[in-house]
Design a protein around this motif. Sequence first.
Motif, PDB file in Angstrom:
ATOM      1  N   ILE A  32     -19.973  90.267  50.470  1.00  0.00           N
ATOM      2  CA  ILE A  32     -19.746  91.709  50.565  1.00  0.00           C
ATOM      3  C   ILE A  32     -19.116  92.245  49.274  1.00  0.00           C
ATOM      4  N   SER A  33     -18.627  91.358  48.420  1.00  0.00           N
ATOM      5  CA  SER A  33     -17.816  91.754  47.268  1.00  0.00           C
ATOM      6  C   SER A  33     -18.485  92.783  46.345  1.00  0.00           C
ATOM      7  N   PRO A  34     -19.736  92.569  45.903  1.00  0.00           N
ATOM      8  CA  PRO A  34     -20.342  93.577  45.013  1.00  0.00           C
ATOM      9  C   PRO A  34     -20.456  94.952  45.655  1.00  0.00           C
ATOM     10  N   ALA A  35     -20.773  94.990  46.962  1.00  0.00           N
ATOM     11  CA  ALA A  35     -20.892  96.272  47.662  1.00  0.00           C
ATOM     12  C   ALA A  35     -19.540  96.958  47.752  1.00  0.00           C
ATOM     13  N   LEU A  36     -18.480  96.184  48.011  1.00  0.00           N
ATOM     14  CA  LEU A  36     -17.131  96.747  48.073  1.00  0.00           C
ATOM     15  C   LEU A  36     -16.711  97.262  46.698  1.00  0.00           C
ATOM     16  N   PHE A  37     -17.022  96.487  45.664  1.00  0.00           N
ATOM     17  CA  PHE A  37     -16.702  96.880  44.289  1.00  0.00           C
ATOM     18  C   PHE A  37     -17.358  98.224  43.955  1.00  0.00           C
ATOM     19  N   THR A  38     -18.626  98.381  44.337  1.00  0.00           N
ATOM     20  CA  THR A  38     -19.372  99.617  44.067  1.00  0.00           C
ATOM     21  C   THR A  38     -18.764 100.811  44.787  1.00  0.00           C
ATOM     22  N   GLN A  39     -18.274 100.566  46.017  1.00  0.00           N
ATOM     23  CA  GLN A  39     -17.649 101.658  46.772  1.00  0.00           C
ATOM     24  C   GLN A  39     -16.388 102.162  46.068  1.00  0.00           C
ATOM     25  N   ILE A  40     -15.628 101.234  45.496  1.00  0.00           N
ATOM     26  CA  ILE A  40     -14.368 101.612  44.833  1.00  0.00           C
ATOM     27  C   ILE A  40     -14.634 102.173  43.436  1.00  0.00           C
ATOM     28  N   ASP A  41     -15.777 101.769  42.862  1.00  0.00           N
ATOM     29  CA  ASP A  41     -16.133 102.214  41.506  1.00  0.00           C
ATOM     30  C   ASP A  41     -17.432 103.022  41.547  1.00  0.00           C
ATOM     31  N   PRO A  42     -17.427 104.193  42.200  1.00  0.00           N
ATOM     32  CA  PRO A  42     -18.663 104.967  42.368  1.00  0.00           C
ATOM     33  C   PRO A  42     -19.243 105.491  41.061  1.00  0.00           C
ATOM     34  N   ASN A  43     -18.408 105.595  40.030  1.00  0.00           N
ATOM     35  CA  ASN A  43     -18.879 106.105  38.734  1.00  0.00           C
ATOM     36  C   ASN A  43     -19.418 105.004  37.825  1.00  0.00           C
ATOM     37  N   CYS A  44     -19.450 103.774  38.363  1.00  0.00           N
ATOM     38  CA  CYS A  44     -20.032 102.630  37.638  1.00  0.00           C
ATOM     39  C   CYS A  44     -19.364 102.378  36.290  1.00  0.00           C
ATOM     40  N   THR A  45     -18.050 102.385  36.278  1.00  0.00           N
ATOM     41  CA  THR A  45     -17.320 102.078  35.046  1.00  0.00           C
ATOM     42  C   THR A  45     -17.297 100.581  34.768  1.00  0.00           C
ATOM     43  N   GLY A  46     -17.558  99.784  35.822  1.00  0.00           N
ATOM     44  CA  GLY A  46     -17.527  98.337  35.668  1.00  0.00           C
ATOM     45  C   GLY A  46     -16.143  97.747  35.838  1.00  0.00           C
ATOM     46  N   ILE A  47     -15.168  98.581  36.195  1.00  0.00           N
ATOM     47  CA  ILE A  47     -13.774  98.137  36.344  1.00  0.00           C
ATOM     48  C   ILE A  47     -13.172  98.751  37.609  1.00  0.00           C
ATOM     49  N   VAL A  48     -12.420  97.923  38.367  1.00  0.00           N
ATOM     50  CA  VAL A  48     -11.643  98.424  39.498  1.00  0.00           C
ATOM     51  C   VAL A  48     -10.172  98.165  39.212  1.00  0.00           C
ATOM     52  N   THR A  49      -9.396  99.219  39.133  1.00  0.00           N
ATOM     53  CA  THR A  49      -7.961  99.084  38.868  1.00  0.00           C
ATOM     54  C   THR A  49      -7.190  98.889  40.177  1.00  0.00           C
ATOM     55  N   ARG A  50      -5.913  98.520  40.019  1.00  0.00           N
ATOM     56  CA  ARG A  50      -5.056  98.347  41.185  1.00  0.00           C
ATOM     57  C   ARG A  50      -4.944  99.653  41.965  1.00  0.00           C
ATOM     58  N   ASP A  51      -4.743 100.748  41.268  1.00  0.00           N
ATOM     59  CA  ASP A  51      -4.576 102.040  41.933  1.00  0.00           C
ATOM     60  C   ASP A  51      -5.838 102.462  42.678  1.00  0.00           C
ATOM     61  N   ALA A  52      -6.989 102.186  42.076  1.00  0.00           N
ATOM     62  CA  ALA A  52      -8.257 102.548  42.718  1.00  0.00           C
ATOM     63  C   ALA A  52      -8.460 101.727  43.990  1.00  0.00           C
ATOM     64  N   PHE A  53      -8.080 100.447  43.931  1.00  0.00           N
ATOM     65  CA  PHE A  53      -8.211  99.603  45.120  1.00  0.00           C
ATOM     66  C   PHE A  53      -7.280 100.084  46.233  1.00  0.00           C
ATOM     67  N   ILE A  54      -6.020 100.373  45.881  1.00  0.00           N
ATOM     68  CA  ILE A  54      -5.037 100.841  46.864  1.00  0.00           C
ATOM     69  C   ILE A  54      -5.524 102.137  47.519  1.00  0.00           C
ATOM     70  N   LYS A  55      -6.048 103.035  46.703  1.00  0.00           N
ATOM     71  CA  LYS A  55      -6.518 104.320  47.218  1.00  0.00           C
ATOM     72  C   LYS A  55      -7.640 104.128  48.233  1.00  0.00           C
ATOM     73  N   TYR A  56      -8.571 103.216  47.917  1.00  0.00           N
ATOM     74  CA  TYR A  56      -9.720 103.002  48.808  1.00  0.00           C
ATOM     75  C   TYR A  56      -9.320 102.204  50.038  1.00  0.00           C
ATOM     76  N   TRP A  57      -8.632 101.104  49.840  1.00  0.00           N
ATOM     77  CA  TRP A  57      -8.397 100.155  50.933  1.00  0.00           C
ATOM     78  C   TRP A  57      -7.239 100.569  51.853  1.00  0.00           C
ATOM     79  N   ILE A  58      -6.164 101.005  51.267  1.00  0.00           N
ATOM     80  CA  ILE A  58      -4.977 101.336  52.074  1.00  0.00           C
ATOM     81  C   ILE A  58      -4.951 102.816  52.456  1.00  0.00           C
ATOM     82  N   ASP A  59      -5.060 103.685  51.443  1.00  0.00           N
ATOM     83  CA  ASP A  59      -5.048 105.124  51.739  1.00  0.00           C
ATOM     84  C   ASP A  59      -6.279 105.546  52.541  1.00  0.00           C
ATOM     85  N   GLY A  60      -7.368 104.773  52.412  1.00  0.00           N
ATOM     86  CA  GLY A  60      -8.593 105.079  53.153  1.00  0.00           C
ATOM     87  C   GLY A  60      -8.601 104.507  54.560  1.00  0.00           C
ATOM     88  N   ASN A  61      -7.478 103.952  54.974  1.00  0.00           N
ATOM     89  CA  ASN A  61      -7.307 103.417  56.340  1.00  0.00           C
ATOM     90  C   ASN A  61      -8.222 102.231  56.663  1.00  0.00           C
TER      91      ASN A  61
END
Length: 389
Positions: A32-61
């Motif tokens: 599932i990892s690439p699909a999850l990565f794409t969800q957190i990085d919708p602009n295709c920057t190729g990088i997922v930061t800590r803040d972006a992960f927290i926003k998606y995973w925790i703040d996104g319930n």
Amino acid sequence: MVDQVFSNYIDGLRVDEFKSITKEVCKLPSIISPALFTQIDPNCTGIVTRDAFIKYWIDGNMLTMDTASQIYHILRQQGSNYLRQVDFKPVLDELLATHPGLEFLRNSSEFQERYAETVIFRIFYYINRSGTGCLTLRELKRGNLIAAMQQLDEEDDINKIIRYFSYEHFYVIYCRFWELDSDHDCFVDKDNLIKYGNHALTYRIVDRIFSQVPRKFTSKVEGKMSYEDFVYFILAEEDKSSEPSLEYWFKCIDLDGNGVITRNEMHFFFEEQLHRMECITQEPVPFNDILCQIIDMIGPEKENCITLKDLKGSKLSGNVFNILFNLNKFMAFETRDPFLIRQEREEPNLTEWDRFAQREYLRLSMEEDVEEVSNGSADVWDEPLEPQF
């Protein structure tokens, strides 16, 4: 744990580095990892930061969801209330790229694609019970796909994951299709399908299949079934104990579509079986005797007709359909092969499909060995059969 992982990657994680987050933090299957990565990085920057992960995973319930809901949320398209076949493509791409049990397919892009298609078709056959091609969260939760996905991280032998992902099961399905598709145009017509299982099926049941009553074909060519249509057929034919199969064949026998199978409808299909018995000098069984046998096997609420509910309530329902349109399996049932009975008792967790796939893969491997011997290139057969089409 999140801080620990991201501390080594101040600028963020790339997709190949993100897998540890998927498995260890999110507790999700690694495919599932690439699909999850794409969800957190919708602009295709190729990088997922800590803040972006927290926003998606925790703040996104996401933390409050069960695993099935998390995967459903990750894979579905934005704004959609269901999953389509194409939504599983990133999952299969990752599986083919990383699983050790599929490494031998890495240089065969055509068969990687065929394998991926087959896995997805199998998933939708068993889980998308509405048959719409739109997989709902409820259907995903009711199925056993999540457990099979998790098993992929624990088992290097892909063939031990018999639910959906077994390469051997794919090989059996595709070989059967290839054998029938005589002109190799990737379609099967009535004349091809009547040869299935050594001419096991009646013309009448093949006509019903091609009437598209049990399932509308995805094929756009009139009078021909696609590979996907064939996958649904073979799964239904070789495991008549499963609910999708019972529903498939019930629609075939229910000629007027009124939700019940009557004596006349059963007689219509058995009539051809009777004629076939006479042609091979097999002692014919009178229909009235067959009808009594069927009623005894199913025990319907009403004696003059059989409902889908009646069939789902009996462990012998699959044999009813074999009696009506598959002469080879009908005769095998009548003779009650002691070896098969013992095998079923010793391996009660295997389905009829699992046993068929085992037998068929063994047959194909023996044919492959014979061919190698005749060509002077025999070797010890200890690897999965590679595509030879």
